[in-house]
Scaffold this motif. Structure first.
Motif, PDB file in Angstrom:
ATOM      1  N   ARG A 138       0.824  -1.212   0.000  1.00 34.55           N
ATOM      2  CA  ARG A 138       0.000   0.000   0.000  1.00 34.55           C
ATOM      3  C   ARG A 138       0.852   1.253   0.000  1.00 34.55           C
ATOM      4  NH1 ARG A 138      -2.754  -4.168   1.823  1.00 34.55           N
ATOM      5  NH2 ARG A 138      -4.947  -4.246   1.196  1.00 34.55           N
ATOM      6  N   HIS A 176      -0.974  -8.763 -10.569  1.00 34.48           N
ATOM      7  CA  HIS A 176      -1.877  -9.899 -10.380  1.00 34.48           C
ATOM      8  C   HIS A 176      -2.770  -9.690  -9.169  1.00 34.48           C
ATOM      9  CE1 HIS A 176      -0.437 -12.140 -13.672  1.00 34.48           C
ATOM     10  NE2 HIS A 176       0.735 -12.464 -13.163  1.00 34.48           N
ATOM     11  N   TYR A 177      -2.602  -8.554  -8.479  1.00 28.98           N
ATOM     12  CA  TYR A 177      -3.484  -8.249  -7.340  1.00 28.98           C
ATOM     13  C   TYR A 177      -4.699  -7.491  -7.858  1.00 28.98           C
ATOM     14  CZ  TYR A 177       0.216  -9.401  -3.984  1.00 28.98           C
ATOM     15  OH  TYR A 177       1.169 -10.043  -3.237  1.00 28.98           O
ATOM     16  N   MET A 178      -5.869  -8.105  -7.753  1.00 30.53           N
ATOM     17  CA  MET A 178      -7.044  -7.483  -8.327  1.00 30.53           C
ATOM     18  C   MET A 178      -7.513  -6.253  -7.541  1.00 30.53           C
ATOM     19  SD  MET A 178      -7.645  -8.762 -11.166  1.00 30.53           S
ATOM     20  CE  MET A 178      -6.010  -9.355 -11.527  1.00 30.53           C
ATOM     21  N   ASP A 179      -7.178  -6.173  -6.239  1.00 27.04           N
ATOM     22  CA  ASP A 179      -7.544  -4.939  -5.523  1.00 27.04           C
ATOM     23  C   ASP A 179      -6.758  -3.761  -6.089  1.00 27.04           C
ATOM     24  OD1 ASP A 179      -5.163  -5.991  -4.479  1.00 27.04           O
ATOM     25  OD2 ASP A 179      -5.461  -5.069  -2.525  1.00 27.04           O
ATOM     26  N   GLU A 229      -8.275  -1.883  -8.955  1.00 25.04           N
ATOM     27  CA  GLU A 229      -9.270  -0.865  -8.577  1.00 25.04           C
ATOM     28  C   GLU A 229      -8.648   0.528  -8.464  1.00 25.04           C
ATOM     29  OE1 GLU A 229     -12.457  -1.638  -8.049  1.00 25.04           O
ATOM     30  OE2 GLU A 229     -12.492  -3.778  -7.517  1.00 25.04           O
ATOM     31  N   TYR A 230      -7.319   0.587  -8.197  1.00 24.95           N
ATOM     32  CA  TYR A 230      -6.675   1.889  -8.015  1.00 24.95           C
ATOM     33  C   TYR A 230      -6.348   2.568  -9.347  1.00 24.95           C
ATOM     34  CZ  TYR A 230      -5.686  -0.385  -3.506  1.00 24.95           C
ATOM     35  OH  TYR A 230      -5.783  -1.068  -2.330  1.00 24.95           O
ATOM     36  N   ASN A 258     -15.047   0.748 -12.582  1.00 20.21           N
ATOM     37  CA  ASN A 258     -16.497   0.751 -12.340  1.00 20.21           C
ATOM     38  C   ASN A 258     -17.296   0.328 -13.562  1.00 20.21           C
ATOM     39  OD1 ASN A 258     -16.793   1.292  -9.650  1.00 20.21           O
ATOM     40  ND2 ASN A 258     -16.672   3.526  -9.935  1.00 20.21           N
ATOM     41  N   LYS A 292     -16.948  -3.434 -14.165  1.00 21.98           N
ATOM     42  CA  LYS A 292     -17.755  -4.250 -13.249  1.00 21.98           C
ATOM     43  C   LYS A 292     -19.213  -4.236 -13.685  1.00 21.98           C
ATOM     44  CE  LYS A 292     -15.458  -2.278  -9.799  1.00 21.98           C
ATOM     45  NZ  LYS A 292     -15.243  -1.705  -8.476  1.00 21.98           N
ATOM     46  N   ASP A 305     -19.266  -7.562  -8.938  1.00 21.05           N
ATOM     47  CA  ASP A 305     -18.977  -6.446  -8.032  1.00 21.05           C
ATOM     48  C   ASP A 305     -17.488  -6.274  -7.733  1.00 21.05           C
ATOM     49  OD1 ASP A 305     -18.577  -8.652  -6.564  1.00 21.05           O
ATOM     50  OD2 ASP A 305     -19.904  -8.118  -4.904  1.00 21.05           O
ATOM     51  N   GLU A 360     -11.819  -8.830  -9.650  1.00 21.40           N
ATOM     52  CA  GLU A 360     -11.516 -10.256  -9.711  1.00 21.40           C
ATOM     53  C   GLU A 360     -12.588 -10.980 -10.532  1.00 21.40           C
ATOM     54  OE1 GLU A 360      -9.900 -12.156  -6.419  1.00 21.40           O
ATOM     55  OE2 GLU A 360      -9.805 -14.011  -7.589  1.00 21.40           O
ATOM     56  N   PHE A 384     -12.072 -10.228 -14.159  1.00 23.44           N
ATOM     57  CA  PHE A 384     -10.896 -10.955 -14.664  1.00 23.44           C
ATOM     58  C   PHE A 384     -11.216 -12.422 -14.894  1.00 23.44           C
ATOM     59  CE2 PHE A 384      -6.874 -13.139 -14.532  1.00 23.44           C
ATOM     60  CZ  PHE A 384      -6.037 -12.295 -15.242  1.00 23.44           C
ATOM     61  N   VAL A 437       1.694 -15.730 -10.480  1.00 24.80           N
ATOM     62  CA  VAL A 437       0.739 -16.479 -11.292  1.00 24.80           C
ATOM     63  C   VAL A 437      -0.596 -15.721 -11.288  1.00 24.80           C
ATOM     64  CG1 VAL A 437      -0.495 -18.673 -11.448  1.00 24.80           C
ATOM     65  CG2 VAL A 437       1.893 -18.653 -10.759  1.00 24.80           C
ATOM     66  N   ASP A 438      -1.274 -15.675 -12.434  1.00 27.62           N
ATOM     67  CA  ASP A 438      -2.505 -14.888 -12.522  1.00 27.62           C
ATOM     68  C   ASP A 438      -3.637 -15.545 -11.728  1.00 27.62           C
ATOM     69  OD1 ASP A 438      -4.465 -16.435 -14.310  1.00 27.62           O
ATOM     70  OD2 ASP A 438      -2.625 -16.511 -15.465  1.00 27.62           O
ATOM     71  N   PRO A 439      -4.693 -14.759 -11.408  1.00 27.73           N
ATOM     72  CA  PRO A 439      -5.756 -15.270 -10.535  1.00 27.73           C
ATOM     73  C   PRO A 439      -6.441 -16.551 -11.032  1.00 27.73           C
ATOM     74  CG  PRO A 439      -5.972 -12.902 -10.805  1.00 27.73           C
ATOM     75  CD  PRO A 439      -4.888 -13.336 -11.721  1.00 27.73           C
ATOM     76  N   ARG A 441      -3.994 -19.439 -10.500  1.00 26.59           N
ATOM     77  CA  ARG A 441      -3.838 -19.660  -9.058  1.00 26.59           C
ATOM     78  C   ARG A 441      -4.997 -20.503  -8.539  1.00 26.59           C
ATOM     79  NH1 ARG A 441      -3.704 -15.559  -4.981  1.00 26.59           N
ATOM     80  NH2 ARG A 441      -4.411 -13.828  -6.251  1.00 26.59           N
ATOM     81  N   TYR A 447       0.313 -14.361  -1.017  1.00 28.95           N
ATOM     82  CA  TYR A 447      -1.069 -13.912  -1.291  1.00 28.95           C
ATOM     83  C   TYR A 447      -1.967 -14.231  -0.099  1.00 28.95           C
ATOM     84  CZ  TYR A 447       0.315 -13.557  -6.206  1.00 28.95           C
ATOM     85  OH  TYR A 447       0.955 -13.222  -7.379  1.00 28.95           O
ATOM     86  N   PHE A 495      -5.878   2.343   5.322  1.00 32.93           N
ATOM     87  CA  PHE A 495      -5.195   1.769   4.160  1.00 32.93           C
ATOM     88  C   PHE A 495      -6.186   1.578   3.008  1.00 32.93           C
ATOM     89  CE2 PHE A 495      -2.546   0.309   7.692  1.00 32.93           C
ATOM     90  CZ  PHE A 495      -1.285   0.669   7.226  1.00 32.93           C
ATOM     91  N   ALA A 496      -5.682   1.700   1.787  1.00 29.91           N
ATOM     92  CA  ALA A 496      -6.508   1.454   0.605  1.00 29.91           C
ATOM     93  C   ALA A 496      -6.765  -0.047   0.478  1.00 29.91           C
ATOM     94  CB  ALA A 496      -5.789   1.977  -0.628  1.00 29.91           C
ATOM     95  N   PHE A 497      -8.006  -0.415   0.224  1.00 28.93           N
ATOM     96  CA  PHE A 497      -8.390  -1.817  -0.002  1.00 28.93           C
ATOM     97  C   PHE A 497      -9.249  -1.880  -1.254  1.00 28.93           C
ATOM     98  CE2 PHE A 497      -7.485  -5.012   3.325  1.00 28.93           C
ATOM     99  CZ  PHE A 497      -6.720  -4.232   4.180  1.00 28.93           C
ATOM    100  N   GLY A 498      -8.638  -1.775  -2.403  1.00 28.90           N
ATOM    101  CA  GLY A 498      -9.419  -1.822  -3.637  1.00 28.90           C
ATOM    102  C   GLY A 498     -10.372  -0.649  -3.738  1.00 28.90           C
ATOM    103  N   GLN A 499     -11.673  -0.956  -3.871  1.00 28.19           N
ATOM    104  CA  GLN A 499     -12.658   0.112  -4.079  1.00 28.19           C
ATOM    105  C   GLN A 499     -12.901   0.948  -2.834  1.00 28.19           C
ATOM    106  OE1 GLN A 499     -15.005  -3.500  -5.109  1.00 28.19           O
ATOM    107  NE2 GLN A 499     -16.324  -1.942  -6.038  1.00 28.19           N
TER     108      GLN A 499
END
Lengths: 248, 305
Positions: free
Chosen positions: A175, A196-199, A202-203, A222, A225, A231, A234, A237, B165-167, B170, B193, B253-257
């Motif tokens: 972060r 590879h981090y889907m969260d 979002e950024y 947005n 989705k 929603d 991920e 994807f 490795v992609d989602p 994985r 992860y 902290f930022a958590f995605g959306q």
């Protein structure tokens, strides 16, 4: 910070190796100041496309410009006007933090005076005063990634390419790394990033998803989705990448 | 029954100046799918190398399937399968040759244990004449898993099999692990992860050479009593800065959306948040109380450590 100026344009950009089409006629634009997420499964063609955009590989057909330079004829100019960092190669482990900063800054044409000033400034901002004379190899990965990103933008490039910059780092460092990305875009640098981090998808201001060499979707997180009726990124994807036909 | 026992293991490098493992103890039960979760440099690989008898600890004891990692190292090597984080098969042998080589070394044949690897091997079999060095990342991973399984090990050690490795891949990899577990193989797997924690029977969280916690995912989450909120507005980066500057904020902290905001337990800490954000010019503000997930909890444990 978004503007109408484009930093990357591609039109039907294609790269084949023998009878294998790694990148198949991709067309997209990246605007100045944007954080552009470049997603795709392993083997979808992301690395090949990125290598072309960094001036390291010549395409088979199609057009592309990066920072206003043509990928066929002006690839040396492209290299001078971009920054690049990957998880695999970032810094020289057997040079100190300061030596790495001076080495990469020097390569990008900074003068000795600039190197000294910017180097000191950077070490201070990273809070690494104590570690400046230590070998990079002895530092934790998260620190390396932060130094690596900072050296990649030391010459204030128009655009920086980040290839899985946060793979393997702890959740706090991951972060903090994104805080640095936001700061960079605030200073006018465009960011082109794979993850590879889907969260992290979002950024991004916009995200493209490659499947089997083509761009299957490109929009804001947005809108994507909404389009794929899920929603999370991920979900988007998984829906797209499952359609992939070719293996890795 | 405990299949892997780790007691007060400490390991240092560079004449004691770099600590890789600091007094680590835990056990893995027979038939368990156990996850060791932590970032690069936390100490995961050192622990795997000690358990697979490739590295000697400075102090402490460890055993695998009842065998001591120092005294009985030869026995352990016969009954464990190990897939290192770095691809370590012979690059200049083909898929087929690598697999035959490992089967022969362990005194068995590919045919004898084919059933165990069939599901994974059929995916790379069409390319069996190809040199291992020329395979893509995902194919190398599948081949390495086949080679680690070919002697039907009692315990399988997988060091970061899904990093980079992609989602989608994985997910498939974890489905394969689930089926191996059903065959009774004890599996110890490491990963950076956090979301993979939910796929393990139990997990150990590791950071800076120390174990932060060991339990089931539910057990670990239930101990976390953070006062946590998911917040979003139209301007997320500005929101992050404003939330961090809010006087009642412990961390944000930022958590995605969303941003995950931990508030102090003060009476007004939540009540005055909305007016504060409005005053800062935010629009479409949403504030929801949430239960912490594994990343929230890992971050909290890191901060408390």
């Amino acid at each position: 910070m978004l503007s109408q100026e484009t930093v990357i344009t591609t039109h039907n950009l294609t790269k084949s190796f023998g009878d294998f089409t790694a990148v198949n006629a991709i067309t997209f634009e990246v605007k100045a100041g944007e954080i552009f997420g470049f997603l795709g499964a392993n083997g979808a063609g992301k690395t090949t496309a990125m290598r072309i955009l960094c001036g390291l590989l010549s395409p088979t057909s199609g057009e592309a410009t990066v920072a206003g330079f043509d990928v066929y004829k002006e690839n040396e100019s492209i290299k001078k006007h971009i920054g690049y960092m990957s998880q695999k190669f970032s810094l020289f482990e057997d040079l100190t933090v300061r030596e790495n900063i001076e080495f990469f800054g020097g390569i990008y044409g900074l003068s000795r005076k600039e190197l000294k000033e910017k180097g000191n400034d950077l070490i201070q901002r990273l809070g690494m005063g104590k570690e400046a004379e230590k070998l990079v190899g002895s530092l934790p990965l998260g620190w390396k990634q932060k130094i690596s990103f900072s050296t990649a933008i030391l010459h204030q490039p128009k655009i920086v390419f980040l290839d899985e910059p946060t793979g393997g780092v702890d959740p706090i460092t991951r972060r903090q790394f994104w805080d640095m990305i936001y700061e960079a875009t605030d200073s006018g640098i465009t960011v082109f990033v794979t993850t590879h981090y889907m969260d992290e998808a979002e950024y991004c201001n916009r995200v493209s998803i490659m499947v089997d060499g083509s761009i299957s979707a490109l929009d804001t997180p947005n809108n994507l989705k909404h389009q794929f009726d899920t929603d999370s990124m991920e979900g988007v994807f998984l829906k797209l990448a499952r359609q992939a036909k070719r293996g890795e | 029954m405990a299949e892997v026992i780790i007691q007060n293991i400490t390991k240092t490098y560079e004449k004691g100046t770099v600590k890789a493992l600091d007094n680590v103890s835990f056990t893995v039960k027979s038939g368990e799918l156990f996850g060791l979760i932590g970032a690069d440099g936390a100490g995961k690989t050192s622990l795997f190398r000690i358990l697979t008898t490739l590295l000697i600890p400075d102090s402490g004891k460890a055993s695998v399937a009842g065998f001591d990692v120092i005294q009985d190292f030869k026995k352990i090597r016969e009954i464990v399968g190990y897939m290192p984080g770095k691809f370590s098969l012979y690059q200049d042998l083909s898929i087929e040759e690598n697999l035959n080589f490992f089967a022969t070394v362990f005194g068995t044949t590919v045919e004898e244990n084919y059933e165990l690897i069939r599901e994974i091997y059929v995916q790379i079999e069409p390319f069996k004449k190809r040199l291992a060095g020329q395979l893509s990342g995902g194919m190398k991973q599948k081949l390495a898993l086949c080679c680690a399984l070919i002697h039907e090990p009692k315990v399988l050690f997988l060091d970061e099999p899904t990093t980079g490795v992609d989602p989608v891949s994985r997910k498939e990899f974890w489905e394969m692990l689930g089926r191996l577990k059903e065959r009774g193989i004890t599996i110890m797997v490491s990963t950076p992860y956090m979301d993979e924690a939910k796929l393990c029977d139990r997990i150990a969280l590791i950071q800076n050479s120390k174990i932060l916690d060991i339990d089931t995912l539910e057990g670990i989450l239930s101990k976390n009593k953070q006062n946590l909120f998911a917040v979003n507005s139209d301007k997320m980066y500005q929101l992050l800065k404003d939330l961090r500057a809010y006087p009642n904020t412990i961390s944000c902290f930022a958590f995605g959306q969303k941003h995950h905001l931990q508030l102090n337990s003060g009476e007004n800490s939540l009540k005055s948040l909305l007016p504060y954000l409005k005053q800062k010019g935010h629009t479409n503000i949403s504030i929801k109380a949430i239960s912490p997930d594994i990343e929230d909890t890992f971050i909290k444990l890191m901060q408390d450590a």
